[in-house]
Design a protein around this motif. Structure first.
Motif, PDB file in Angstrom:
ATOM      1  N   MET A 270      -5.621  -8.473   2.227  1.00  0.00           N
ATOM      2  CA  MET A 270      -6.522  -8.466   1.079  1.00  0.00           C
ATOM      3  C   MET A 270      -7.277  -7.153   0.976  1.00  0.00           C
ATOM      4  O   MET A 270      -7.491  -6.626  -0.109  1.00  0.00           O
ATOM      5  CB  MET A 270      -7.515  -9.640   1.185  1.00  0.00           C
ATOM      6  N   TRP A 271      -7.668  -6.612   2.137  1.00  0.00           N
ATOM      7  CA  TRP A 271      -8.398  -5.342   2.120  1.00  0.00           C
ATOM      8  C   TRP A 271      -7.521  -4.242   1.522  1.00  0.00           C
ATOM      9  O   TRP A 271      -7.929  -3.509   0.643  1.00  0.00           O
ATOM     10  CB  TRP A 271      -8.818  -4.986   3.556  1.00  0.00           C
ATOM     11  N   VAL A 272      -6.264  -4.206   2.000  1.00  0.00           N
ATOM     12  CA  VAL A 272      -5.351  -3.166   1.510  1.00  0.00           C
ATOM     13  C   VAL A 272      -5.059  -3.364   0.021  1.00  0.00           C
ATOM     14  O   VAL A 272      -5.131  -2.418  -0.764  1.00  0.00           O
ATOM     15  CB  VAL A 272      -4.040  -3.174   2.320  1.00  0.00           C
ATOM     16  N   THR A 273      -4.756  -4.622  -0.383  1.00  0.00           N
ATOM     17  CA  THR A 273      -4.437  -4.826  -1.799  1.00  0.00           C
ATOM     18  C   THR A 273      -5.639  -4.519  -2.679  1.00  0.00           C
ATOM     19  O   THR A 273      -5.484  -3.966  -3.760  1.00  0.00           O
ATOM     20  CB  THR A 273      -3.978  -6.270  -2.102  1.00  0.00           C
ATOM     21  N   ASN A 274      -6.832  -4.841  -2.196  1.00  0.00           N
ATOM     22  CA  ASN A 274      -8.015  -4.528  -2.989  1.00  0.00           C
ATOM     23  C   ASN A 274      -8.116  -3.047  -3.272  1.00  0.00           C
ATOM     24  O   ASN A 274      -8.474  -2.626  -4.367  1.00  0.00           O
ATOM     25  CB  ASN A 274      -9.283  -4.991  -2.261  1.00  0.00           C
ATOM     26  N   ILE A 275      -7.803  -2.230  -2.265  1.00  0.00           N
ATOM     27  CA  ILE A 275      -7.864  -0.782  -2.460  1.00  0.00           C
ATOM     28  C   ILE A 275      -6.772  -0.344  -3.433  1.00  0.00           C
ATOM     29  O   ILE A 275      -7.022   0.411  -4.372  1.00  0.00           O
ATOM     30  CB  ILE A 275      -7.713  -0.054  -1.114  1.00  0.00           C
ATOM     31  N   ILE A 276      -5.548  -0.856  -3.216  1.00  0.00           N
ATOM     32  CA  ILE A 276      -4.440  -0.421  -4.076  1.00  0.00           C
ATOM     33  C   ILE A 276      -4.689  -0.827  -5.519  1.00  0.00           C
ATOM     34  O   ILE A 276      -4.482  -0.044  -6.447  1.00  0.00           O
ATOM     35  CB  ILE A 276      -3.103  -1.014  -3.585  1.00  0.00           C
ATOM     36  N   VAL A 277      -5.181  -2.060  -5.702  1.00  0.00           N
ATOM     37  CA  VAL A 277      -5.381  -2.555  -7.058  1.00  0.00           C
ATOM     38  C   VAL A 277      -6.456  -1.752  -7.792  1.00  0.00           C
ATOM     39  O   VAL A 277      -6.433  -1.640  -9.018  1.00  0.00           O
ATOM     40  CB  VAL A 277      -5.730  -4.063  -7.014  1.00  0.00           C
ATOM     41  N   SER A 278      -7.390  -1.145  -7.037  1.00  0.00           N
ATOM     42  CA  SER A 278      -8.450  -0.408  -7.714  1.00  0.00           C
ATOM     43  C   SER A 278      -7.947   0.907  -8.307  1.00  0.00           C
ATOM     44  O   SER A 278      -8.635   1.539  -9.089  1.00  0.00           O
ATOM     45  CB  SER A 278      -9.613  -0.153  -6.764  1.00  0.00           C
ATOM     46  N   PHE A 279      -6.730   1.326  -7.942  1.00  0.00           N
ATOM     47  CA  PHE A 279      -6.175   2.534  -8.560  1.00  0.00           C
ATOM     48  C   PHE A 279      -5.297   2.154  -9.746  1.00  0.00           C
ATOM     49  O   PHE A 279      -4.606   1.143  -9.700  1.00  0.00           O
ATOM     50  CB  PHE A 279      -5.330   3.315  -7.562  1.00  0.00           C
ATOM     51  N   PRO A 280      -5.315   2.984 -10.800  1.00  0.00           N
ATOM     52  CA  PRO A 280      -4.432   2.674 -11.921  1.00  0.00           C
ATOM     53  C   PRO A 280      -2.966   2.847 -11.505  1.00  0.00           C
ATOM     54  O   PRO A 280      -2.652   3.796 -10.779  1.00  0.00           O
ATOM     55  CB  PRO A 280      -4.817   3.705 -12.982  1.00  0.00           C
ATOM     56  N   PRO A 281      -2.087   1.928 -11.931  1.00  0.00           N
ATOM     57  CA  PRO A 281      -0.682   1.970 -11.525  1.00  0.00           C
ATOM     58  C   PRO A 281      -0.016   3.319 -11.805  1.00  0.00           C
ATOM     59  O   PRO A 281       0.775   3.795 -10.987  1.00  0.00           O
ATOM     60  CB  PRO A 281      -0.031   0.877 -12.381  1.00  0.00           C
ATOM     61  N   LEU A 282      -0.365   3.918 -12.934  1.00  0.00           N
ATOM     62  CA  LEU A 282       0.315   5.169 -13.279  1.00  0.00           C
ATOM     63  C   LEU A 282       0.009   6.271 -12.283  1.00  0.00           C
ATOM     64  O   LEU A 282       0.860   7.093 -11.965  1.00  0.00           O
ATOM     65  CB  LEU A 282      -0.087   5.633 -14.676  1.00  0.00           C
ATOM     66  N   LEU A 283      -1.230   6.291 -11.764  1.00  0.00           N
ATOM     67  CA  LEU A 283      -1.577   7.336 -10.799  1.00  0.00           C
ATOM     68  C   LEU A 283      -0.732   7.186  -9.540  1.00  0.00           C
ATOM     69  O   LEU A 283      -0.206   8.165  -9.005  1.00  0.00           O
ATOM     70  CB  LEU A 283      -3.064   7.264 -10.454  1.00  0.00           C
ATOM     71  N   LEU A 284      -0.573   5.929  -9.098  1.00  0.00           N
ATOM     72  CA  LEU A 284       0.273   5.679  -7.926  1.00  0.00           C
ATOM     73  C   LEU A 284       1.718   6.081  -8.230  1.00  0.00           C
ATOM     74  O   LEU A 284       2.417   6.628  -7.370  1.00  0.00           O
ATOM     75  CB  LEU A 284       0.199   4.207  -7.528  1.00  0.00           C
ATOM     76  N   ALA A 285       2.144   5.826  -9.467  1.00  0.00           N
ATOM     77  CA  ALA A 285       3.511   6.212  -9.845  1.00  0.00           C
ATOM     78  C   ALA A 285       3.668   7.733  -9.790  1.00  0.00           C
ATOM     79  O   ALA A 285       4.713   8.241  -9.381  1.00  0.00           O
ATOM     80  CB  ALA A 285       3.836   5.688 -11.242  1.00  0.00           C
TER      81      ALA A 285
END
Lengths: 300, 316
Positions: free
Chosen positions: A116-131
């Motif tokens: 949950m900690w990791v997903t919370n961090i990932i989800v806080s970034f916009p998907p396009l930036l991660l892409a």
């Protein structure tokens, strides 16, 4: 027609006017793109230098582009790329995200906390930036972008799945199958999962709309499909330069994106309202009388 | 209070270290392009030139050492040197910062400034024509990609106001503001929906609460009731999505910049990705992560500033 307009989820039916309209639009969009090879009047990549920048005509419904390719046919085939890409993104996220959410929600404990900690961090970034990061590392291209977005959508779906599993976990039927000594896999996938499916499907359908937008953005930036293949995002980018002289070339794929995504969002919204009765509007006194469900009180 | 702040700070430092390491090692271990080919370019290169380039960019060191050199540099204000331009990365980023910062801040102000009143209006007039129109508008705006909205604006502007600068540079503060106006509006419109929806939902829930009836019974004018009592409570979830919204704004800025031909950080990032200019890519991404963390910290602070209840809970 008049009756249909009045039906706005007040009667607990799914068949409201917005729902029917959205579903019809989606059927048309998907059917035309799936059967593109039979419908398209031209080969989408066939050059015709005598016919560059043709205006719309019966021959070329939406005109032609700078190399004489038929825009209408390109829209149909471009839609195939965009929509199949969006479905692939969602399929990848389902294959990885649903089991992850099931296990995390069912077992709980430390592993769940870390996840949950990791997903919370990932989800806080916009998907396009991660892409962007993905593409920077592994290079650009349609398949890579689809894969990247698929993986990026996993945490969100895992979180949704987990939250529903938490509501199911303490129900009697789970206790019952546990007492019967069923294996964990069977409990999770055969008993808990079907009960989570409505909410998961709503999220997944919404994700298809998001994936269409994200894929279009990546292609628009030149990080997605490579010519001569094209999708709606890349067509927009191609047509951008000729916006003032040949607006249809950029506007047509743009309109397709918007119409499809709006239809998906409306479709999901109506289903969500239907599944969540507290959001339904109760029928008014007058409507109940009209339908003969209650007798009209004298003097009211 | 102090303990919770320290805990938050420690979490942020952990995230920064993890993210920086992840980006750096992923790029240096998996990327298909050899940095040397980017540095030396297509020019006729002798083994000597290659050897010098290797030395200059520390490519002769093991990757973990390169990472330490990179982090050490950042702590000393040196964000690395671009492979392509051979100039300090920080300089190039700072020279492009005004455009992106202006775009993100301007669009955030515009979109929040429009979304909150519209959301409140929509909640007060729930299920009436005004609410319907706002709902449909926000539904459509959510489905329009920012680049399409920008394109439509460019199209409309060049037809309606041909003298408006949709391309090229700007002069002075007035010119800057004027040039940024259209892109800011485009980005604000594209990102308005979530704020609007959250405001509407929060407001609808607030209006149902018993204290509202009390204030009404007291004879307080409706405007006061809505804007002073209701909104103050309804606005809290809006703040919590603010940091996520800023992230969405930054990505939106990338797309809007490219349509309005503004040379900002976003288009710089995309160009650098295409050119495999890794020092620029990793520097920009790390900076964006820092901006996100600052934004969510600011949202946290703003929370307790607006809501005394949260302050009290934190103080315990």
């Amino acid at each position: 027609m008049k009756r249909m307009k009045r039906k706005t989820n007040s009667e607990g039916t799914l068949w409201t006017f917005p729902f029917i309209l959205a579903a019809a639009v989606l059927v048309i969009v998907f059917a035309t793109t799936i059967f593109a090879p039979f419908i398209a009047p031209w080969d989408p990549n066939q050059l015709d230098l005598r016919q560059i920048f043709a205006s719309p005509s019966p021959e070329h419904l939406l005109g032609t582009d700078k190399t004489g390719r038929d825009i209408f046919s390109r829209i149909l085939f471009g839609g195939r790329m965009t929509l199949s890409g969006a479905f692939a993104v969602v399929a990848i996220s389902m294959i990885l995200g649903i089991p992850a959410g099931l296990f995390a929600g069912y077992y709980g404990g430390k592993a769940d906390k870390v996840m949950m900690w990791v997903t919370n961090i990932i989800v806080s970034f916009p998907p396009l930036l991660l892409a962007f990061v993905f593409v920077a590392v592994f290079g650009s291209g349609f398949e890579k972008v689809v894969l990247a977005l698929g993986v990026i959508y996993v945490p969100m779906l895992a979180r949704t799945t987990r939250s529903i599993v938490l509501t199911q976990r303490n129900q009697t039927y789970v206790e019952a199958v546990e007492a019967m000594g069923y294996g964990t896999g069977k409990i999770l996938f055969k008993h808990i999962l079907p009960n989570c499916m409505p909410t998961i499907l709503v999220q997944v359908t919404l994700d298809i709309g998001n994936a269409i937008l994200d894929l279009a953005a990546m292609s628009f930036l030149g990080l997605g499909v490579k010519p001569p293949v094209s999708d709606w995002g890349a067509m927009l980018e191609d047509g951008r330069v000729y916006l003032l002289t040949q607006p249809l070339q950029a506007l047509a794929p743009g309109i397709m994106i918007v119409v499809t995504v709006v239809a998906i969002n409306v479709f999901v919204e109506e289903i969500r309202k239907y599944l969540n009765p507290s959001e339904r509007r109760l029928p008014t006194y007058r409507q109940l009388v009209k339908r003969g469900l209650i007798a009209e009180e004298a003097g009211r | 209070m102090a303990v919770s702040w320290l805990k938050k700070l420690a979490e942020y430092v952990c995230i920064l270290v993890a993210v920086s390491a992840l980006i750096f090692f992923m790029i240096h271990l998996f990327s298909p392009t050899d940095p040397i080919s980017v540095i030396v370019g297509g020019k006729g290169s002798t083994p000597e030139i290659i050897e010098n380039a290797r030395k200059k960019f520390y490519l002769d060191q093991p990757v973990w050492k390169q990472y330490l050199i990179w982090v050490q540099g950042i702590l000393h204000g040196d964000w690395g040197v671009s492979y392509k331009y051979q100039t300090p990365v920080l300089e190039s980023i700072l020279s492009r910062a005004p455009v992106t910062l202006g775009l993100v801040i301007g669009a955030s102000v515009l979109s929040v400034g429009a979304a909150i009143p519209l959301g409140v209006l929509s909640a007060v007039k729930k299920d009436r024509p005004a609410d319907r129109i706002i709902s449909i508008l926000s539904l459509v705006l959510a489905a329009i990609p920012p680049f399409l909205l920008s394109l439509l604006m460019v199209f409309a502007l060049s037809k309606a106001a041909p003298q408006y600068p949709i391309a090229g540079g700007y002069e002075g503060v007035g010119g800057y503001l004027w040039r940024m106006l259209a892109p800011c509006i485009a980005l604000a419109c594209a990102k308005i929906t979530i704020t609007l929806k959250v405001t509407r939902q929060g407001m609808i829930e607030e209006m149902k609460k018993p204290y509202m009836m009390n204030v009404e019974a007291k004879g307080m004018p409706e405007a006061n009731r809505i804007w002073k009592h209701g909104l103050k409570n309804a606005v809290i979830p809006v703040i919590s999505i603010l940091s996520v919204q800023i992230g969405a704004m930054i990505v939106g800025a990338v797309l809007v910049e490219s349509v309005f031909s503004l040379s900002g950080i976003g288009s710089f990032l995309i160009d650098s990705i295409k050119a495999s200019d890794y020092p620029v890519v990793q520097a920009i991404i790390l900076m964006l992560v820092i901006v996100f963390l600052l934004a969510s910290a600011a949202a946290d602070g703003l929370y307790s500033l607006i809501d005394p209840r949260i302050r009290a809970r934190k103080g315990k």
